[in-house]
Design an enzyme around this catalytic site. Structure first.
Site, PDB file in Angstrom:
ATOM      1  N   HIS A 113       0.553  -1.331  -0.458  1.00 53.03           N
ATOM      2  CA  HIS A 113       0.071   0.056  -0.104  1.00 53.03           C
ATOM      3  C   HIS A 113       0.469   1.435   0.472  1.00 53.03           C
ATOM      4  O   HIS A 113       0.468   2.500   0.112  1.00 53.03           O
ATOM      5  CB  HIS A 113      -0.476   0.119   1.120  1.00 53.03           C
ATOM      6  N   HIS A 139       6.569   5.947   6.365  1.00 53.82           N
ATOM      7  CA  HIS A 139       6.000   5.630   4.467  1.00 53.82           C
ATOM      8  C   HIS A 139       5.320   7.219   3.746  1.00 53.82           C
ATOM      9  O   HIS A 139       5.598   8.065   4.733  1.00 53.82           O
ATOM     10  CB  HIS A 139       5.022   4.241   4.770  1.00 53.82           C
ATOM     11  N   HIS A 141       2.899   8.873   1.532  1.00 55.16           N
ATOM     12  CA  HIS A 141       1.313   8.780   0.265  1.00 55.16           C
ATOM     13  C   HIS A 141       1.514   9.878  -0.746  1.00 55.16           C
ATOM     14  O   HIS A 141       2.091  10.925  -0.261  1.00 55.16           O
ATOM     15  CB  HIS A 141      -0.054   8.909   1.546  1.00 55.16           C
ATOM     16  N   HIS A 158       4.664  10.527   6.751  1.00 54.20           N
ATOM     17  CA  HIS A 158       4.689   9.811   8.056  1.00 54.20           C
ATOM     18  C   HIS A 158       5.864   8.909   8.525  1.00 54.20           C
ATOM     19  O   HIS A 158       5.372   7.442   8.340  1.00 54.20           O
ATOM     20  CB  HIS A 158       3.029   9.437   8.085  1.00 54.20           C
ATOM     21  N   THR A 222      -4.287   6.136   9.349  1.00 53.06           N
ATOM     22  CA  THR A 222      -5.258   6.165   8.441  1.00 53.06           C
ATOM     23  C   THR A 222      -5.334   4.961   7.123  1.00 53.06           C
ATOM     24  O   THR A 222      -5.926   5.120   6.445  1.00 53.06           O
ATOM     25  CB  THR A 222      -4.567   7.328   6.926  1.00 53.06           C
ATOM     26  N   THR A 223      -5.043   4.025   7.957  1.00 53.89           N
ATOM     27  CA  THR A 223      -5.540   2.949   6.951  1.00 53.89           C
ATOM     28  C   THR A 223      -5.912   1.590   7.827  1.00 53.89           C
ATOM     29  O   THR A 223      -6.334   2.215   9.597  1.00 53.89           O
ATOM     30  CB  THR A 223      -3.776   2.049   6.719  1.00 53.89           C
TER      31      THR A 223
END
Length: 283
Positions: A113, A139, A141, A158, A222-223
């Site tokens: 992801h 990670h 986004h 993040h 957020t996941t």
């Protein structure tokens, strides 16, 4: 106990036949005993449930996360979800964070992801309200998940931290397109060949923006499973990455951003920050 019939006294049966009957009975008894001695079949392990598949679009996208797994209920029922839309101006600072300037060692890989750097647990730390958190992973986004006055940034980093009790604090850094980030070059380069894990050293302090004024609020992952009671610290000043660097992350995972969630009764407060003197340059 199993017994064997006495055929020696049966009238009208010749001795040879009696011997044969006795041998047959003994054989049958031995087979029966052997069968009883066999161990019971080992119990089979229950099948391991496959993790629920989720994504950022289609039938497994954010609007459907809560229905994909019973553990994902907070994605819909939660009242403190992330990301959120942040105000155009950072509120006046009422708290302050302290970050160490130590480098962090770890591996870069693809989670399925996002492109992620996983720290070995040593190096950069962050102090918030007197509690010390250590960097667990970083990670990316593309585009950003948090928006400012309704506008997303080109990307968002993040930096996930945890304290000794497992409480989470996520440091969010918005990214704009501009000059390349030298500090993020090892992370970006590793993202171009993710077939194998890549050992990387990151200078976390150099990744941070010049100003550490920030937005602070209580939110969630957020996941999935969208766990709440996550402390968020989002930098008010973005950092710059080149179009090529952003494109590398976008090529790995495009539009891996959850839509903003209602703020509800929560308040967004302002914070300041400082970087402590470097304790270790090379380990």
């Amino acid at each position: 106990m199993f017994g064997v019939a006495d055929f020696s006294t049966v009238p009208g049966v010749p001795m040879s036949a009696r011997s044969l009957l006795i041998a047959s009975a003994l054989t049958a008894a031995a087979v029966t005993l052997a069968g009883c001695a066999q161990p019971a079949p080992a119990p089979t392990e229950p099948p391991v449930a496959e993790p629920a598949h989720w994504s950022y679009d289609g039938e497994s996208g954010p609007e459907s996360w809560a229905g994909l797994d019973s553990d994902f209920q907070a994605c819909e029922a939660g009242t403190k979800q992330s990301p959120i839309d942040l105000p155009a101006t950072v509120p006046a600072p009422s708290t302050s964070i302290q970050l160490s300037a130590d480098e962090a060692d770890g591996d870069v890989f693809d989670t399925g992801h996002a492109v992620e750097f996983e720290s070995d647990g040593e190096g950069e730390t962050l102090t918030f309200n007197g509690d010390e958190y250590s960097l667990q992973q970083l990670h990316a986004h593309v585009p950003s998940e948090h928006t400012v006055a309704g506008q997303p940034a080109a990307a968002e980093l993040h930096l996930v931290h945890a304290d000794a009790n497992g409480n989470l604090l996520v440091l969010g850094i918005l990214v704009t397109e501009g000059a390349a980030s030298d500090a993020l070059t090892p992370f970006i380069e590793a993202a171009t060949h993710l077939a194998d894990e890549e050992d990387v050293k990151l200078d976390v302090a150099a990744i941070l923006p010049a100003s550490l004024e920030n937005y602070e609020y209580s939110g969630s992952l957020t996941t999935p499973p969208c766990t709440e009671d996550v402390q968020w610290v989002v930098m008010g000043t973005p950092v710059s990455m080149s179009a090529e660097q952003i494109g590398t992350l976008d090529a790995a995972h495009s539009h891996n951003a959850r839509p903003t969630q209602p703020l509800g009764a929560r308040a967004v407060v302002g914070g300041a920050g400082e970087v402590e003197a470097r304790r270790t340059l090379d380990r």
